[in-house]
Write a protein that holds these residues in place. Structure first.
Motif, short mmCIF file in Angstrom:
data_model
loop_
_atom_site.label_atom_id
_atom_site.label_comp_id
_atom_site.label_asym_id
_atom_site.label_seq_id
_atom_site.Cartn_x
_atom_site.Cartn_y
_atom_site.Cartn_z
N PRO A 145 0.87 -1.16 0.13
CA PRO A 145 0.07 0.18 0.05
C PRO A 145 0.82 1.28 -0.08
O PRO A 145 0.42 2.52 -0.20
N CYS A 146 2.14 1.23 0.10
CA CYS A 146 3.13 2.35 0.04
C CYS A 146 3.92 2.66 -1.09
O CYS A 146 4.90 3.27 -1.11
N LEU A 147 3.33 1.62 -2.11
CA LEU A 147 4.19 1.84 -3.39
C LEU A 147 3.05 2.37 -4.35
O LEU A 147 2.04 1.91 -4.39
N GLY B 244 2.96 5.23 -11.52
CA GLY B 244 2.35 6.32 -12.46
C GLY B 244 2.85 6.08 -13.75
O GLY B 244 3.73 5.22 -14.00
N ALA B 245 2.43 6.98 -14.80
CA ALA B 245 2.89 6.69 -16.04
C ALA B 245 4.40 6.75 -16.03
O ALA B 245 4.95 6.14 -16.96
N ASN B 246 4.88 7.74 -15.41
CA ASN B 246 6.26 8.13 -15.71
C ASN B 246 7.07 7.84 -14.30
O ASN B 246 8.53 7.86 -14.48
N VAL B 247 6.49 7.85 -13.17
CA VAL B 247 7.11 8.00 -11.97
C VAL B 247 6.78 6.66 -11.14
O VAL B 247 5.57 6.52 -11.11
N ILE B 248 7.66 6.05 -10.36
CA ILE B 248 7.22 5.09 -9.26
C ILE B 248 7.66 5.79 -8.00
O ILE B 248 8.92 6.18 -7.98
N VAL B 249 6.78 5.76 -6.95
CA VAL B 249 7.20 6.39 -5.63
C VAL B 249 6.97 5.17 -4.46
O VAL B 249 5.80 4.63 -4.43
N VAL B 250 7.99 5.13 -3.85
CA VAL B 250 7.83 4.44 -2.35
C VAL B 250 7.68 5.32 -1.17
O VAL B 250 8.73 6.27 -0.95
N VAL B 251 6.83 5.02 -0.35
CA VAL B 251 6.89 5.90 0.79
C VAL B 251 6.93 5.28 2.20
O VAL B 251 6.60 4.13 2.28
#
Length: 333
Positions: free
Chosen positions: A157-159, A162-169
């Motif tokens: 749930p923290c991954l 997106g189309a251009n970016v991947i974010v890990v929180v």
């Protein structure tokens, strides 16, 4: 406030209150009434370090004493996810295979980026030594990311993908991955436009106290020399006379030792075990069995258990610069 870093922590307090009051406008002063459950307030201080042990910055967090609240009356939600370390390692591997650009970012005052429901009003005493005046909260980071088109992963749930970016929180720390650095910067700008105070902190070469090194042969080295040295110091093994050992534990399980002599109270057994668990789970799987054996007796350790703990420390002293090496293949399947 006393201590060698009193001035640094005082300035950190001023920065924290400036963020809460002037930037985020997150509370208002009200007159106290008899029916209010007014919580005491306190400060939490932390010296954040780089993976090699150097001081990164001093942080002060203004906190409400949540232990004075009653579940089901004062609050209802007790769980919040953080990124799995498996997810972080997966993204490290994909960044090598797909040749992704990386960045690390920090969210200022992440814990107040949410709106409290009306039935969960919180009243607290003002910070000691500071006179304040302000208003309510903001939005969850996840809501902002999803509104910007990123999709929350079913795997973690923290991954957010997106189309251009991947974010890990991970609480207030983020890792960002993209084919082009421009896509990362565009996302950060969009978040700032939505009042999310997020600061870029360079590439993802150190995350959650783990030093990440990318070599020319596409391998990834994960080390935690700073934490390893703090463990060695906490065990009293930093003297040049302390010898190292070739293995972290003796053969076989560590017994309960019910009638053994209590461990030396001068050493914080539980704290050292906690640091070792973090080390073994992130970069040193070779000590995992030995650490888990010692962790079984955290509640009531004996001298025998502490001796086992020191053996792990002596092993780390001889291997302080070692870590976990990931060697990704060139195939995603």
């Amino acid at each position: 406030m006393k201590g060698p870093y009193a001035n640094e922590y005082y300035e950190a307090c001023r920065t924290e209150l400036k963020t809460l009051i002037e930037d985020l406008d997150c509370w208002e002063l009200v007159l106290r009434t008899p029916d209010m459950n007014v919580l005491p307030s306190t400060w939490a201080f932390k010296c954040k370090r780089y993976p090699d042990g150097r001081v990164k910055k001093f942080k002060a967090r203004f906190c409400a004493r949540g232990d004075r609240q009653v579940e089901g009356i004062d609050y209802f939600e007790t769980w919040s996810p953080v990124a799995q370390w498996l997810t972080v390692r997966l993204m490290m591997i994909l960044s090598v295979i797909l040749r992704l650009k990386t960045a690390q970012a920090d969210i200022t005052a992440a814990f107040v980026h949410a709106e409290l429901p009306p039935e969960e009003q919180v009243f607290i005493h003002q910070p000691r030594g500071f006179k304040v005046h302000c208003d309510e909260g903001e939005l969850y980071l996840s809501s902002n990311l999803e509104e910007l088109g990123l999709v929350k992963s079913n795997f973690d749930p923290c991954l957010f993908i997106g189309a251009n970016v991947i974010v890990v929180v991970y609480v207030d720390d983020c890792l960002l991955y993209a084919k082009e650095d421009k896509h990362i910067e565009d996302l950060l700008v969009q978040l700032r436009e939505r009042k999310v105070q997020i600061n870029r902190e360079g590439s993802a070469e150190g995350f959650l106290g783990v030093d990440v090194s990318y070599s020319s042969n596409d391998s990834i080295s994960l080390t935690q020399e700073g934490l390893t040295k703090r463990i060695i110091t906490a065990l009293g093994l930093d003297s040049s006379y302390s010898r190292s050992t070739e293995t972290p534990a003796e053969v076989g399980p560590l017994p309960k030792d019910a009638n053994g002599t209590p461990a030396d109270p001068l050493y914080n057994y539980a704290s050292i075990v906690g640091m070792l668990l973090y080390l073994s789970g992130h970069s040193r799987p070779d000590i995992a069995f030995a650490v888990h054996q010692c962790a079984r007796y955290t509640f009531k350790p004996t001298s025998r258990h502490f001796a086992a703990l020191k053996r792990i420390g002596r092993y780390l002293k001889g291997t302080a610069n070692k870590g976990l090496i990931l060697r990704p293949s060139n195939h995603l399947h």
